[in-house]
Scaffold this motif. Structure first.
Motif, PDB file in Angstrom:
ATOM      1  N   GLY A  91      29.880   3.374  40.590  1.00  0.00           N
ATOM      2  CA  GLY A  91      29.416   1.996  40.756  1.00  0.00           C
ATOM      3  C   GLY A  91      27.955   1.970  41.149  1.00  0.00           C
ATOM      4  N   LEU A  92      27.313   0.862  40.877  1.00  0.00           N
ATOM      5  CA  LEU A  92      25.908   0.663  41.239  1.00  0.00           C
ATOM      6  C   LEU A  92      25.779  -0.621  42.039  1.00  0.00           C
ATOM      7  N   TYR A  93      24.910  -0.608  43.030  1.00  0.00           N
ATOM      8  CA  TYR A  93      24.577  -1.833  43.720  1.00  0.00           C
ATOM      9  C   TYR A  93      23.140  -1.732  44.192  1.00  0.00           C
ATOM     10  N   PRO A 139      16.000 -10.196  43.944  1.00  0.00           N
ATOM     11  CA  PRO A 139      17.053  -9.866  42.972  1.00  0.00           C
ATOM     12  C   PRO A 139      16.876  -8.456  42.404  1.00  0.00           C
ATOM     13  N   VAL A 140      17.992  -7.795  42.158  1.00  0.00           N
ATOM     14  CA  VAL A 140      18.010  -6.466  41.550  1.00  0.00           C
ATOM     15  C   VAL A 140      18.766  -6.586  40.230  1.00  0.00           C
ATOM     16  N   TYR A 141      18.187  -6.111  39.151  1.00  0.00           N
ATOM     17  CA  TYR A 141      18.812  -6.181  37.832  1.00  0.00           C
ATOM     18  C   TYR A 141      18.969  -4.784  37.254  1.00  0.00           C
ATOM     19  N   TYR A 142      20.079  -4.557  36.567  1.00  0.00           N
ATOM     20  CA  TYR A 142      20.318  -3.299  35.861  1.00  0.00           C
ATOM     21  C   TYR A 142      20.498  -3.633  34.388  1.00  0.00           C
ATOM     22  N   ASP A 143      19.990  -2.796  33.515  1.00  0.00           N
ATOM     23  CA  ASP A 143      20.070  -3.017  32.079  1.00  0.00           C
ATOM     24  C   ASP A 143      20.282  -1.669  31.404  1.00  0.00           C
ATOM     25  N   ASN A 144      21.104  -1.645  30.355  1.00  0.00           N
ATOM     26  CA  ASN A 144      21.318  -0.432  29.567  1.00  0.00           C
ATOM     27  C   ASN A 144      21.813   0.729  30.422  1.00  0.00           C
ATOM     28  N   VAL A 145      22.874   0.505  31.167  1.00  0.00           N
ATOM     29  CA  VAL A 145      23.446   1.538  32.038  1.00  0.00           C
ATOM     30  C   VAL A 145      24.374   2.427  31.221  1.00  0.00           C
ATOM     31  N   SER A 146      24.248   3.726  31.414  1.00  0.00           N
ATOM     32  CA  SER A 146      25.074   4.709  30.731  1.00  0.00           C
ATOM     33  C   SER A 146      25.650   5.642  31.778  1.00  0.00           C
ATOM     34  N   VAL A 147      26.965   5.901  31.726  1.00  0.00           N
ATOM     35  CA  VAL A 147      27.614   6.833  32.643  1.00  0.00           C
ATOM     36  C   VAL A 147      28.189   7.966  31.793  1.00  0.00           C
ATOM     37  N   GLU A 148      27.793   9.188  32.099  1.00  0.00           N
ATOM     38  CA  GLU A 148      28.230  10.355  31.317  1.00  0.00           C
ATOM     39  C   GLU A 148      28.809  11.403  32.234  1.00  0.00           C
ATOM     40  N   LYS A 149      29.837  12.082  31.782  1.00  0.00           N
ATOM     41  CA  LYS A 149      30.390  13.188  32.538  1.00  0.00           C
ATOM     42  C   LYS A 149      29.791  14.482  31.993  1.00  0.00           C
ATOM     43  N   HIS A 150      29.322  15.317  32.892  1.00  0.00           N
ATOM     44  CA  HIS A 150      28.711  16.595  32.492  1.00  0.00           C
ATOM     45  C   HIS A 150      29.607  17.734  32.884  1.00  0.00           C
ATOM     46  N   MET A 159      15.559   4.708  35.627  1.00  0.00           N
ATOM     47  CA  MET A 159      16.108   5.512  36.709  1.00  0.00           C
ATOM     48  C   MET A 159      17.160   6.442  36.137  1.00  0.00           C
ATOM     49  N   LYS A 160      17.174   7.660  36.612  1.00  0.00           N
ATOM     50  CA  LYS A 160      18.189   8.630  36.220  1.00  0.00           C
ATOM     51  C   LYS A 160      18.782   9.199  37.497  1.00  0.00           C
ATOM     52  N   ALA A 161      20.113   9.287  37.534  1.00  0.00           N
ATOM     53  CA  ALA A 161      20.794   9.848  38.702  1.00  0.00           C
ATOM     54  C   ALA A 161      21.808  10.878  38.242  1.00  0.00           C
ATOM     55  N   SER A 162      21.997  11.881  39.054  1.00  0.00           N
ATOM     56  CA  SER A 162      22.982  12.923  38.789  1.00  0.00           C
ATOM     57  C   SER A 162      23.727  13.181  40.093  1.00  0.00           C
ATOM     58  N   VAL A 163      25.055  13.156  40.030  1.00  0.00           N
ATOM     59  CA  VAL A 163      25.874  13.475  41.192  1.00  0.00           C
ATOM     60  C   VAL A 163      26.836  14.571  40.776  1.00  0.00           C
ATOM     61  N   ARG A 164      26.790  15.678  41.465  1.00  0.00           N
ATOM     62  CA  ARG A 164      27.653  16.819  41.142  1.00  0.00           C
ATOM     63  C   ARG A 164      28.241  17.387  42.416  1.00  0.00           C
TER      64      ARG A 164
END
Length: 76
Positions: free
Chosen positions: A57-59, A65-76, A13-18
């Motif tokens: 944050g992520l939920y 069950p919901v699992y997240y793995d290898n999460v990366s947060v970057e500022k653009h 999954m990829k998300a972008s918030v601007r």
């Protein structure tokens, strides 16, 4: 947005918030792990009252069950 989730399958999954023009624009795409990333965003939504400070944050909201793995947060 309808999405063909499959049990026992991992997804990327990829998300972008601007902040754009005084509102937040959220873009999200998801695809089966190991498959090519789709060009188009799966979901695009606007928030007219953006929160411009704080921590991301992520939920997950699911009856399973919901699992997240290898999460990366970057500022653009």
């Amino acid at each position: 947005v309808p999405f063909p989730w499959q049990p026992g399958t991992w997804y990327t999954m990829k998300a972008s918030v601007r902040t754009e023009g005084g509102k937040s624009v959220v873009r999200v795409k998801a695809w089966q792990r190991g498959q090519p990333e789709p060009e188009a965003w799966t979901l695009v939504a606007e928030d007219p009252l953006p929160i411009e400070s704080g921590s991301p944050g992520l939920y997950g909201y699911s009856p399973a069950p919901v699992y997240y793995d290898n999460v990366s947060v970057e500022k653009h």
